[in-house]
Write an enzyme that holds these catalytic residues in place. Structure first.
Site, short mmCIF file in Angstrom:
data_model
loop_
_atom_site.label_atom_id
_atom_site.label_comp_id
_atom_site.label_asym_id
_atom_site.label_seq_id
_atom_site.Cartn_x
_atom_site.Cartn_y
_atom_site.Cartn_z
N ASP A 1 26.30 18.19 26.60
CA ASP A 1 27.35 18.01 25.60
C ASP A 1 27.37 16.59 25.03
O ASP A 1 28.07 16.32 24.07
CB ASP A 1 28.72 18.34 26.21
CG ASP A 1 29.79 18.62 25.15
OD1 ASP A 1 29.44 19.15 24.09
OD2 ASP A 1 30.96 18.29 25.40
N SER B 1 34.17 19.97 19.48
CA SER B 1 33.22 21.06 19.71
C SER B 1 33.95 22.40 19.59
O SER B 1 35.07 22.55 20.10
CB SER B 1 32.59 20.93 21.10
OG SER B 1 31.92 19.70 21.24
N GLN C 1 25.09 24.10 19.36
CA GLN C 1 26.53 23.87 19.29
C GLN C 1 26.97 23.74 17.85
O GLN C 1 26.30 23.10 17.03
CB GLN C 1 26.90 22.59 20.04
CG GLN C 1 28.40 22.31 20.09
CD GLN C 1 28.71 21.02 20.83
OE1 GLN C 1 28.76 19.96 20.24
NE2 GLN C 1 28.93 21.11 22.14
#
Length: 311
Positions: A225, A249, A299
């Protein structure tokens, strides 16, 4: 390589021990696990923490003979630091080769109700031999040993910014991290010049990890991440650190292709083929030192230019 001669070296052994503790979820009941909050955490929970704890909860509910090969997660709300996170498991499928687990991560409110903050689905497979091909060459970049740490660069950038950065931003930026990163080019916070939406960073746990493959997968999920959403900011020359962007996100997908050691250098090559409509799409490939593709990530995130309030 020390961070700088003017700063004391962080206690990386302690930081990594705390990361292992953070990613070790506790069984509260059948298919219910509790993830501890980060020590000294402030503000919103790091998304990689919730993904990694959710994966650990899912891994705890399948036999060790089956290995996680993918996860798909949606961030619903920002989690609050300082509050434990509950992970409830649904056993959607158990076959001879594959198993599937659905995880809901929630935090308790002051009135005793629970608020979901993340939904995650993970798939597991019994390892087997099969057809093999690899059409993903590892980018040619400098070795990590020849690069400065990102913390060195971060300190130099903050020193240059002076009073343009708040004390709170400074504290967050300079907080010692259990994941060591070394970037071969420039991330969004390193300069204000628009550049191609591609970045390459080496990462590893800053100290040795226990010999537990499930934990190594969780640490890779945690680190995946980092830098990913920021790749879509590169063509615009904007940065969260400079207060120019608002972002979060929205989802996170990770595929594990090959077992890897998270305490050995891994290269995270990210790119962003698209952004528009307040969203940015980002992809990542993770390679080991032998050039093998060990994981892939994707993502989408909310990314907006910050509108300054009238003074």
């Amino acid at each position: 390589m020390s961070d700088t001669p003017n700063h004391a070296q962080p206690d990386y052994r302690r930081l990594v021990d705390e990361l292992v503790e953070l990613l070790t979820v506790q069984r509260a009941a059948t298919d219910i696990y509790i993830g501890s909050p980060q020590k000294g955490g402030v503000g919103r929970v790091f998304g990689g923490q919730v993904i990694a704890q959710g994966l650990q909860a899912a891994q705890a509910s399948v036999p060790e003979t089956k290995v996680a090969h993918s996860l798909h997660a949606y961030f619903l709300r920002g989690g609050r630091e300082g509050v434990p996170i509950e992970y409830r498991i649904e056993r959607d499928f158990d076959g001879r080769s594959f198993s599937n687990r659905r995880v809901v991560a929630s935090q308790e409110n002051e009135d005793g109700t629970a608020t979901p903050i993340l939904n995650l689905t993970a798939s597991f497979q019994t390892p087997e031999e099969g057809l093999e091909h690899l059409d993903a060459a590892m980018p040619e970049v400098e070795d990590p040993e020849s690069l400065k740490t990102d913390m060195e660069t971060r300190r130099a950038m903050i020193d240059m910014m002076g009073d343009k950065i708040s004390d709170a931003q400074r504290a967050i930026a300079l907080r010692p991290r259990p994941i060591e990163m070394r970037t071969t080019d420039k991330l969004h916070w390193m300069n204000a010049e628009p550049k191609a939406p591609r970045a390459h960073s080496w990462f590893k746990a800053a100290s040795a990890l226990p010999d537990d493959p499930a934990l190594h997968r969780a640490v890779i999920a945690f680190a995946s991440d980092y830098t990913l959403l920021g790749t879509s900011a590169l063509p615009h020359g904007l940065s969260w650190m400079r207060g120019e962007l608002v972002g979060a996100s929205l989802d996170h997908t990770l595929w594990f292709h090959k077992e890897a050691k998270a305490d050995e250098w891994l290269l995270y090559a990210t790119d962003s083929p698209w952004s528009a409509g307040g969203r940015g799409f980002n992809r990542g490939r993770i390679f080991n030192r032998d050039g093998e593709l060990i994981a892939s990530a994707a993502q989408e995130g909310m990314i907006r230019k910050r509108v300054k309030k009238p003074s």
